[in-house]
Structure formats: C-alpha cells, structure tokens
Motif scaffolding. Structure first.
Motif, PDB file in Angstrom:
ATOM      1  N   GLU A 496       0.919  -1.278  -0.055  1.00  0.00           N
ATOM      2  CA  GLU A 496       0.099   0.124   0.038  1.00  0.00           C
ATOM      3  C   GLU A 496       1.049   1.194   0.016  1.00  0.00           C
ATOM      4  N   ARG A 497       0.432   2.125  -1.011  1.00  0.00           N
ATOM      5  CA  ARG A 497       0.966   3.569  -0.959  1.00  0.00           C
ATOM      6  C   ARG A 497       0.149   4.407  -1.087  1.00  0.00           C
ATOM      7  N   GLN A 498       0.260   5.614  -0.337  1.00  0.00           N
ATOM      8  CA  GLN A 498      -0.490   6.692  -0.678  1.00  0.00           C
ATOM      9  C   GLN A 498       0.197   7.992  -0.548  1.00  0.00           C
ATOM     10  N   SER A 499       0.192   8.544  -1.531  1.00  0.00           N
ATOM     11  CA  SER A 499       0.958  10.064  -1.750  1.00  0.00           C
ATOM     12  C   SER A 499       0.225  11.157  -2.251  1.00  0.00           C
ATOM     13  N   ARG A 502      -3.596   9.494  -6.613  1.00  0.00           N
ATOM     14  CA  ARG A 502      -3.824   8.000  -6.879  1.00  0.00           C
ATOM     15  C   ARG A 502      -2.732   7.165  -6.090  1.00  0.00           C
ATOM     16  N   GLY A 503      -3.293   6.254  -5.333  1.00  0.00           N
ATOM     17  CA  GLY A 503      -2.115   5.386  -4.347  1.00  0.00           C
ATOM     18  C   GLY A 503      -1.820   4.001  -5.331  1.00  0.00           C
ATOM     19  N   GLN A 504      -1.183   3.068  -4.636  1.00  0.00           N
ATOM     20  CA  GLN A 504      -0.841   2.144  -4.888  1.00  0.00           C
ATOM     21  C   GLN A 504      -1.691   0.857  -4.091  1.00  0.00           C
ATOM     22  N   PHE A 505      -2.017  -0.233  -4.453  1.00  0.00           N
ATOM     23  CA  PHE A 505      -2.733  -1.243  -3.801  1.00  0.00           C
ATOM     24  C   PHE A 505      -2.629  -2.615  -4.272  1.00  0.00           C
ATOM     25  N   HIS A 571      -8.075  -2.947  -5.411  1.00  0.00           N
ATOM     26  CA  HIS A 571      -8.578  -1.785  -5.527  1.00  0.00           C
ATOM     27  C   HIS A 571      -8.856  -1.289  -6.906  1.00  0.00           C
ATOM     28  N   ASP A 574      -6.850   1.932  -7.235  1.00  0.00           N
ATOM     29  CA  ASP A 574      -5.297   2.174  -6.778  1.00  0.00           C
ATOM     30  C   ASP A 574      -4.476   1.002  -7.127  1.00  0.00           C
TER      31      ASP A 574
END
Length: 694
Positions: A496-499, A502-505, A571, A574
């Motif tokens: 999981e990455r939130q910046s 749009r994040g990464q999941f 997701h 993401d």
C-alpha cells in the motif's frame, strides 16, 4: 532439380562417443576414403579437418560439433562430428535432435564409458537408429566380444555383431563379414587397398556361432527369416540386409562392427553399413509440430514439394560472414533471397546466403531442399531451437531442452571501454551456446558467467581473450548452487502506498510447496476473478519469478517449487500491475522464510579407472571428498570405481588423482542431479557468500 527419389540417397548421421574413443580420427578417415580430403589429418598433430578451432588443436579434443558432407556409393552423407567431453554435451544434444542416424564409437579396451552411456541415452530420447563401431582393435587389451556384451548389458541395447575381427592387438589384420561371409584383409598403411577373399573351412567353423546368433536375432523380427532358418534353408545376403535394415530403423537392433581407424582398417565397411542400414529422410516418421493457425498437432512429410519447414539447431560466429545459423530442412525447398518465417518469434527473416559447410570452410549454393543440413546467413533473430517455415503454412516444431549450467566464474573488465566489449562478446557467445549463461551480480558489481564445467568456462574465457580481444580479470571457478525448500508454506503480503493522489494497492495470498529435483518452478493461478483480475495475475507471476532469482539464504536462484496463487484483493482505482508485481515478490520471500529454505549442490556421477595397486589411495582420497562408491568393475589389471561426488569437491581432482596414482589413473564425470548440502557445509557457503569468517 531435386526430386523425392534423391531423398532416398541422403544419410544424415552423427558420430558420438566418450572422449578419446576415436570420433574425429574416424571422421578423418571417412573424409579421406570418400575423396573429400586428399590427406589424412591427425588429432594429435592438430591437423584434423574437423577440429579447426585453435582451442581444439591445442588440447587435442573436439569442442564444437562440426558439419561436413561427402559421397559414398551414390549416397550423399551429411556428417556431424560431436564432442565427447561432458562439458560440451549441448553439442551432442542439438545434433541428435535433427539427425536421422548415428554411429556410436567404443574403445575396444575401455568398452562402454560414462559419456558413452550419456550420449546413448540422448540418442534413445530422440529415437535415433544407430550403428556401433568398436575402434582401436589394435590396442593392447582389445576385446571385441566383451564390448558387444557391454553394449547389451550397460546400455540395454539389442546389440548383434555383423563382423568379427581377424586377429587382435598387434595381429589385428582385418574383419570377417558375417553377412557376406567374406574376409577383408588390409594391404597398405593408408587402408585404401584391401583384399577380399572367401572364408576357409576353419574360419567358417569358427564364425558359425556368431552367424547363427545374427540369424536368430533377425528371426525374432522377420517371419521369412524365421521360417527359412528353422527349415535349414539358405538365407540370401539381400534378405539379411533388408531385414537388418528394417530392424535397425525400427530401433530393435544395433549392429556392431569393428576396426582400427588410426591404423586405417575397417572404415570402408563402416561407410557401407551407413548406406545399407541407416535411414534416409524418407525412412523416418514425418516431423510433427503445432499448426500456428489451428493450434492442432500436424505432420509434415519429407517432401521437397511440401510447405517449407526447418529447425535451427546451432548458431556460430564466422569472422568472414558474421552470424551463421545451421538448420535442418524437413520439408520443402528454399532459395537464396527468400523470406522465411520464424514461427516461435513470429518474425520474418531474409535468407541472404545458403552455405554447405565443411568444418570451417564454406561452399555457397543457390538452393537447398528437404533432407539437407545447411547454414544460412542473414537470419538476425533466429537462435537454437527456432522453427523456420513458410509464412503461408506456419508450423512450430518442438524446441530443444538444454541442461542448466553448474559452475560459475566472475569476470571484470579492466577499463570502461572493455566493459561494452565484454557485454557484446558475451551476448554473442550466449547466442551460440544455450548452456552458457551470464548475469550481473549487484552486490559484487561483477559479471558472472556460468557453464557446464571447468573446461567449458576455460574455453569460453580463452575465446574472449583471443578471439574477441577482450581485456578482463577472471576469477576462480565457483559451484553454481541453487536454493529450494523442504516444507510447504503459506503467506500473504499487502503493498500500500498513498501519496496524495492516486495510490498503490495490491494484496496477494500465496502457497508454496517443494517439487522433486529437476521439475523447476511451477506457477498455478487458483484465485478467483473477484479477488484478483487476470490482468494482475501475470504481474504477480512476474514478481514471483524475479524474486526467485535470488534466494533468502545466500542469494542463489531458487528452484524446484510450486507456487499457488490462492487469493488476494484489489482496489478498483489504486491497484496496478506494478503494485501486484511488488506484492507477489514480497509474498514469496516471506513464504520462503517459513518453508525451511535449503541449499542444493550439483552431484556428479564419476568413474575412475585405476591400476590395482593404487586403488586404496584413490578410494581414500575419493571418500575424503564426500564421495560415495556404488560399485567396482575389473578389466585385466585395471579397476573401475563408480560413484558420486559433489561438484564442489572435484576442483583440482585431476592433479590429486595423478599424485595418488603416479599419473596412471584417469577419471570422467557427468552431472547426475542436485542434492541438499549438509548443514555444516551450508553454513560455510553462506558465510563465504557474504564475506564472513568461516
């Protein structure tokens, strides 16, 4: 113009044997008696036609398979002379894949040796009909009948003598043909002149046993011979030859001949046997492949008018014409300038030139047809195992499987300019040799080259320095270890990455379990589309396979395990392929940690030939190297010790064996399998890998 009748007059054969059994010497005599060369070359003097590489001439061994063509009794004989050393087994493998028949050569003194068994198994795998030739009948200790029995017992082949020797050792003078009932006695040193005569009554009485054995064997496969034999009727020479030919082509019988190639005796009869008994392209079953349009298996007949189909089996660099691609044409015909379709890569290739090869000499031709073995210039994307065919009727033939390399060497460029040169040279060498691999070690900053043995890598390095003019520092050979697991394990990983945007999941659940040695890596998708869409499954597999290139114990590649993707989640916004690739990598690393990771090492089959008086010292040294002895054989005053030993313990063994036997013992070895390293050794390997004190 070529027609199908000409296909019956083609013989595509290979010459295979253990190292030093006399393959290249026999090939030299064949070339001389067929008029292909006008002077007999000798291996020991570095003048053999087929051993043209400087490395071959220096060492007196064959390193690369060499192709040539000659004429005998109105037949066109394409010959591939293969290496006998285990390090170059790839050359035998790819040659047998495309050949119709083979000559297995055996030393009359040593008989069936380890590499004889290895090449025989390779020929069995490809159902190649073969003739056995017992060479070196003039040597002290030669025993033709013992070798025939060894071919039957050690190789499990239905061997039957069709010749017997006249004399043995120093008195070997010629052969008796059990089919024609004629004696052939050689009269000159070159072996060009020989006397053919009828047999005396004494000779007829002496060979009666072997003649009857031959007829009894044939009667098992031929009802007409059985009927005539039981009724005591005369069996004609032509009937025996035709019956024997059928049995050989059907891989039911292996005829055994004898001679002394170095002394120029028996080779003409061997050539006659090639023409009489080994198959033409028309005698072989049609080649089978996958129709690229329908996906179904189809057959392609050996027919010059059928759609074109060929298999590339060797790539070589030529200093004058560049990249040479050797291929066997199974059907159809090709002309210079035509476009071929590489069905595996789905790319067009333009054939600029067609060459008939004679070792390293080239003869340019305009056209080649079914049954031919030729080399092409201009095929930029084609590598070993690729199928070449017509674009209108695309066909994909079965590829060639090659063994994994077992030994590594590090190599470093001396200057920045040399680094680019090394990369290009290694790329070309890897293109030529499918058992040669290269990789970059991030931790050490070195390029690692991998091969089948010390000699294999020694030749590669020698070519880099001499042929490609590369300046480099070369490390010592290292064993190519692998890692695997001993237990099953389950793991899951979330990435999981939130910046801000749009994040990464990605969420992945994996299950891994060990497989038997040699089964490789098997990735199975057992997830549902609701948990992970198929577009992300491929990304998970890529991440898993990349992670398995470096294990968790010592960074060696991981092998022989099954990975099941059993679940996960995504997701809609993401999730991405990159995220699932990372999650797959994380999950498999965690699973390895919980699955009892182990280190595997290559184990070698070894055969040591040693005089009786040194057996104790040799066995003691062998046991100290973690060797395991399985059995002994005896031949005159020599003992043959058979066993297994880890490859790591064989470095420098040639010197140790010479010391223990005053230079009178010899050994040969072949890769057997991989086995778990003992715990104490595993700790040493891990410590050395990370530069820690052992």
């Amino acid at each position: 113009m070529v027609d199908n009748f000409d296909l019956a007059a083609i013989r595509n054969i290979g010459i295979m044997a253990h190292i030093d059994a006399g393959k290249t010497t026999t090939t030299e005599r064949i070339l001389f008696y067929t008029g292909r060369v006008h002077r007999i070359g000798e291996v020991d003097k570095g003048t053999a036609t087929m051993d043209w590489m400087s490395q071959e001439q220096e060492r007196g061994i064959t390193i690369t398979s060499a192709a040539t063509v000659c004429q005998w009794r109105d037949c066109c004989v394409n010959i591939i002379d293969t290496p006998g050393h285990v390090d170059f087994t790839v050359e035998v493998e790819r040659s047998l894949r495309i050949l119709d028949g083979a000559i297995g050569i055996f030393c009359a003194v040593a008989g069936v040796q380890p590499q004889s068994e290895a090449v025989w198994r390779q020929a069995n795998r490809y159902n190649v009909p073969r003739i056995a030739y017992v060479n070196k009948m003039d040597r002290i200790g030669a025993d033709f009948y013992r070798v025939v029995n060894m071919i039957q017992s050690n190789l499990g082949s239905n061997a039957i003598a069709i010749q017997v020797p006249i004399g043995v050792e120093d008195s070997f003078a010629g052969v008796i043909d059990l089919i024609k009932l004629k004696a052939y006695l050689y009269e000159d040193d070159n072996g060009e002149k020989y006397l053919e005569r009828d047999l005396s009554q004494l000779e007829l009485n002496e060979i009666d046993k072997y003649r009857n054995l031959l007829l009894e064997k044939l009667s098992e496969y031929d009802d007409e011979i059985l009927e005539r034999y039981l009724e005591g009727q005369e069996i004609s020479e032509s009937l025996i030859i035709s019956s024997l030919r059928k049995s050989i082509i059907g891989n039911q019988l292996v005829p055994v001949l004898c001679g002394s190639s170095f002394k120029n005796k028996g080779v003409q009869m061997l050539l006659d046997a090639v023409v009489d008994y080994l198959p033409s392209p028309l005698d072989k079953p049609p080649v089978r492949g996958i129709d690229m349009e329908t996906g179904e298996e189809v057959e392609r007949q050996a027919d010059v008018d059928a759609p074109m189909c060929a298999l590339a089996f060797k790539v070589a660099s030529d200093p004058y014409v560049g990249k040479l691609t050797y291929f066997r044409i199974y059907s159809g015909r090709i002309k210079v300038g035509t476009h071929l379709f590489n069905s595996g890569k789905e790319k067009k290739e333009r054939l600029a030139r067609i060459l008939k090869m004679h070792a390293n000499h080239r003869e340019e031709i305009d056209e080649a047809c079914a049954g031919d073995i030729v080399a092409g210039v201009g095929l930029k994307n084609t590598v070993t195992g690729d199928t070449l065919c017509s674009e209108e009727r695309p066909l994909l033939l079965e590829n060639i499987d090659f063994p994994e390399p077992v030994i590594d060497v590090s190599i470093e460029a001396k200057t920045r300019a040399d680094q680019e040169k090394i990369e290009e040279s290694l790329r070309r060498l890897a293109e030529e040799d499918p058992t040669f691999r290269t990789r970059y070690d991030i931790e050490s900053g070195q390029t690692i080259i991998s091969g089948m043995g010390e000699l294999h890598l020694e030749i590669i390095v020698d070519r880099l320095l001499k042929e490609f003019k590369v300046n480099a520092n070369v490390g010592k050979p290292q064993v190519s270890y692998k890692e695997s697991i001993s237990n099953s394990s389950r793991s899951e990983a979330k990435f999981e990455r939130q910046s801000g945007g749009r994040g990464q999941f990605a969420h992945v659940v994996l299950e891994i379990k060990p497989l038997n040695e040699g089964q490789g890596i098997c990735f199975i998708d057992k997830s549902s589309y609701e948990s992970i869409p198929k577009i992300f499954v491929t990304a998970v597999e890529i991440g898993v396979r990349e992670a398995l290139q470096a294990g968790i114990l010592a960074g060696y590649p991981v092998d022989d395990l099954e990975i099941n993707l059993i679940g996960g989640s995504y997701h809609e916004v993401d999730s991405s392929e990159v995220a699932f690739k990372i999650a797959g990598s994380m999950a498999v690393k965690e699973a390895l940690t919980n699955a009892g990771a182990i280190i595997l090492e290559p184990i070698m089959d070894m055969e040591i030939v040693c005089p009786e008086e040194y057996v104790g010292d040799v066995i003691s040294d062998f046991n100290a190297r973690r060797g395991r002895i399985f059995g002994f054989e005896e031949t005159r005053d020599l003992k043959i010790i058979k066993g297994t030993v880890p490859l790591a313990e064989t470095f420098g063994y040639a010197t140790g064996l010479r010391s223990a036997s005053q230079g009178r013992a010899s050994f040969s070895m072949n890769i057997r399998d991989y086995a778990e390293v003992p715990e104490s050794r595993a700790k040493e390997i891990i410590a050395r890998r990370y530069g820690l004190p052992v």
